[in-house]
Design a protein around this motif. Structure first.
Motif, short mmCIF file in Angstrom:
data_model
loop_
_atom_site.label_atom_id
_atom_site.label_comp_id
_atom_site.label_asym_id
_atom_site.label_seq_id
_atom_site.Cartn_x
_atom_site.Cartn_y
_atom_site.Cartn_z
N ALA A 125 8.27 62.23 32.84
CA ALA A 125 7.69 63.48 33.35
C ALA A 125 6.42 63.85 32.59
O ALA A 125 5.55 64.54 33.12
CB ALA A 125 8.72 64.61 33.25
N PHE A 126 6.31 63.38 31.33
CA PHE A 126 5.09 63.64 30.56
C PHE A 126 3.85 63.02 31.23
O PHE A 126 2.72 63.40 30.94
CB PHE A 126 5.20 63.06 29.15
CG PHE A 126 6.07 63.86 28.21
CD1 PHE A 126 5.80 65.20 27.95
CD2 PHE A 126 7.14 63.26 27.56
CE1 PHE A 126 6.58 65.93 27.08
CE2 PHE A 126 7.94 63.99 26.69
CZ PHE A 126 7.66 65.32 26.45
N VAL A 127 4.06 62.02 32.10
CA VAL A 127 2.93 61.29 32.69
C VAL A 127 2.30 62.09 33.84
O VAL A 127 1.13 61.91 34.16
CB VAL A 127 3.38 59.90 33.20
CG1 VAL A 127 2.19 59.08 33.68
CG2 VAL A 127 4.12 59.14 32.11
N LEU A 128 3.07 62.99 34.43
CA LEU A 128 2.61 63.68 35.64
C LEU A 128 1.23 64.35 35.47
O LEU A 128 0.37 64.17 36.35
CB LEU A 128 3.67 64.70 36.07
CG LEU A 128 3.75 65.08 37.53
CD1 LEU A 128 3.78 63.87 38.46
CD2 LEU A 128 4.99 65.94 37.76
N PRO A 129 0.99 65.10 34.39
CA PRO A 129 -0.34 65.72 34.28
C PRO A 129 -1.46 64.72 33.96
O PRO A 129 -2.63 65.10 33.92
CB PRO A 129 -0.20 66.72 33.13
CG PRO A 129 1.15 66.55 32.57
CD PRO A 129 1.87 65.46 33.28
N ARG A 130 -1.10 63.47 33.72
CA ARG A 130 -2.09 62.48 33.27
C ARG A 130 -2.62 61.63 34.43
O ARG A 130 -3.45 60.75 34.21
CB ARG A 130 -1.48 61.57 32.21
CG ARG A 130 -0.86 62.34 31.04
CD ARG A 130 -0.11 61.40 30.11
NE ARG A 130 0.64 62.11 29.08
CZ ARG A 130 0.13 62.59 27.97
NH1 ARG A 130 -1.14 62.43 27.72
NH2 ARG A 130 0.88 63.22 27.09
N ILE A 131 -2.06 61.84 35.64
CA ILE A 131 -2.49 61.05 36.80
C ILE A 131 -2.81 61.99 37.95
O ILE A 131 -2.58 63.20 37.86
CB ILE A 131 -1.42 60.01 37.20
CG1 ILE A 131 -0.10 60.70 37.55
CG2 ILE A 131 -1.23 58.97 36.10
CD1 ILE A 131 0.97 59.76 38.09
N ASP A 132 -3.28 61.41 39.04
CA ASP A 132 -3.75 62.26 40.13
C ASP A 132 -3.45 61.62 41.50
O ASP A 132 -3.00 60.48 41.56
CB ASP A 132 -5.28 62.46 39.96
CG ASP A 132 -5.75 63.76 40.61
OD1 ASP A 132 -4.91 64.46 41.22
OD2 ASP A 132 -6.95 64.07 40.51
N GLY A 133 -3.76 62.35 42.55
CA GLY A 133 -3.74 61.82 43.91
C GLY A 133 -2.36 61.35 44.38
O GLY A 133 -1.33 61.94 44.03
N ARG A 134 -2.36 60.26 45.13
CA ARG A 134 -1.10 59.75 45.74
C ARG A 134 -0.07 59.37 44.68
O ARG A 134 1.13 59.56 44.86
CB ARG A 134 -1.40 58.52 46.61
CG ARG A 134 -1.90 58.88 48.00
CD ARG A 134 -2.03 57.63 48.85
NE ARG A 134 -0.77 56.93 48.98
CZ ARG A 134 -0.66 55.60 49.17
NH1 ARG A 134 -1.73 54.84 49.23
NH2 ARG A 134 0.53 55.05 49.29
N ALA A 135 -0.55 58.78 43.59
CA ALA A 135 0.39 58.38 42.53
C ALA A 135 1.10 59.60 41.96
O ALA A 135 2.32 59.57 41.70
CB ALA A 135 -0.36 57.64 41.42
#
Ligand SMILES: [Fe+2]
Ligand SMILES: [Fe+2]
Length: 333
Positions: free
Chosen positions: A150-160
């Motif tokens: 869940a820590f990764v969520l703010p680190r990526i964007d768009g469809r991913a």
């Protein structure tokens, strides 16, 4: 959660610093062993420092952002990461040379890093106590299931990002607290007569399983490793459904209540879907946006599989050792 029992000079100092008996600034690194991956003292120390970013420890000062605690964590994780890079380098080169798509590269790495069949052992041979020990050791992750990713969520964007949020929504119960996967695992532990409070069994967990947990925190907490975190999730979800079916069968074979197996049955279904979501919608979308991240994604895959194999070998070896140690006693009785 209570602090664990130290397992050597480094974890003794970390426990003292977390307890307020010593300043983090004065925690020197003792000489490190040639391999930190299966070193109890090292992995437990790193695990305690990572736990500051999750639930923390009962009744202690909050050291999550103490600069000296963060500095120590960063020094330990640099050692951890560089050893993982060394051990996975050849596998990574192999996968990159293969070309093809991520699905093919992932399948090739899963085959190359295949470990002993722990799930098959649980299905066919494990005793009730071994099944319960497995559940207790795995609780270190499953009671905070999906939190590291869940820590990764703010680190990526768009469809991913959308697809990861969708997968996490599922892991977090799809709107129902009783379906939260961590809650379902706690229910399984209760039904198996285990203590389902978070972190209770850390003293029983060997270095290799602590390393499995530490890897997820390493990848989740470092933005530069976001690709590896997604690769890790791909490997994790792609190697879950079949083992979960076997583990559920083992749980039923030793006579534990249905609610224990229910957690694993849930994952036979869910992770077959998650496997597709994580490869196509999360990782491939991420790589469409950031194609240079492919080696990182594959590193996450390989590191996940490498440490899972190490943990499975450790668990089966330990059970075999105990069986052999019990033999003379049984022969005499
Ligand atoms: Fe799950
Ligand atoms: Fe899943």
């Amino acid at each position: 959660m209570q602090l664990p029992q130290p397992r050597g000079p480094l974890s003794t100092r970390v426990v003292a610093a977390l307890s307020g008996d010593q300043d983090f600034h004065d925690v020197d690194l003792p000489p490190l062993p040639p391999s930190v991956l299966d070193d109890d003292d090292f992995q437990l120390s790193l695990w305690m420092l990572y736990e500051l970013h999750y639930r923390g420890f009962d009744g202690l000062d909050d050291h999550e952002w103490s600069p000296d605690a963060v500095d120590l964590r960063v020094r330990l994780e640099a050692e951890f990461e560089s050893e993982l890079v060394r051990h996975t380098a050849a596998h990574l080169r192999y996968a990159l040379q293969l070309g093809g798509g991520l699905t093919e590269q992932l399948a090739a790495l899963i085959e190359a890093l295949d470990g002993p069949n722990l799930a098959g052992f649980l299905q066919r041979e494990a005793t009730l106590e071994q099944v319960r020990e497995f559940l207790a050791q795995r609780s270190l992750y499953h009671l905070k299931e999906s939190d590291p990713h869940a820590f990764v969520l703010p680190r990526i964007d768009g469809r991913a990002k959308v697809a990861l949020a969708e997968l996490l929504y599922d892991e977090y119960g799809g709107g129902r607290p009783d379906r939260l996967h961590a809650r379902m695992y706690a229910d399984a532990m209760d039904a198996a007569g285990l203590d389902s409070r978070y972190g209770t069994y850390v003293d029983l967990v060997p270095a290799s399983t602590l390393a499995v947990n530490n890897l997820m925190s390493l990848l989740g907490l470092n933005r530069r490793l976001r690709g590896a975190a997604l690769g890790h999730l791909a490997a994790f979800e792609s190697t879950s459904a079949v083992p979960c079916r076997r583990i559920a069968a083992g749980i039923e074979r030793v006579g534990l209540p249905d609610v224990v197996a229910a957690y694993f049955h849930e994952h036979v279904e869910a992770d077959s879907v998650h496997e597709q979501v994580v490869i196509r919608d999360i990782c491939e979308s991420f790589l469409d946006d950031e194609p240079a991240q492919l080696p990182d994604v594959l590193f996450g895959v390989a590191a996940c599989l490498y440490l899972d194999r190490l943990a499975a070998v450790q668990m089966l070896t330990e059970w075999r050792r105990r069986d052999q140690a019990a033999l003379p006693h049984e022969a005499a009785s």
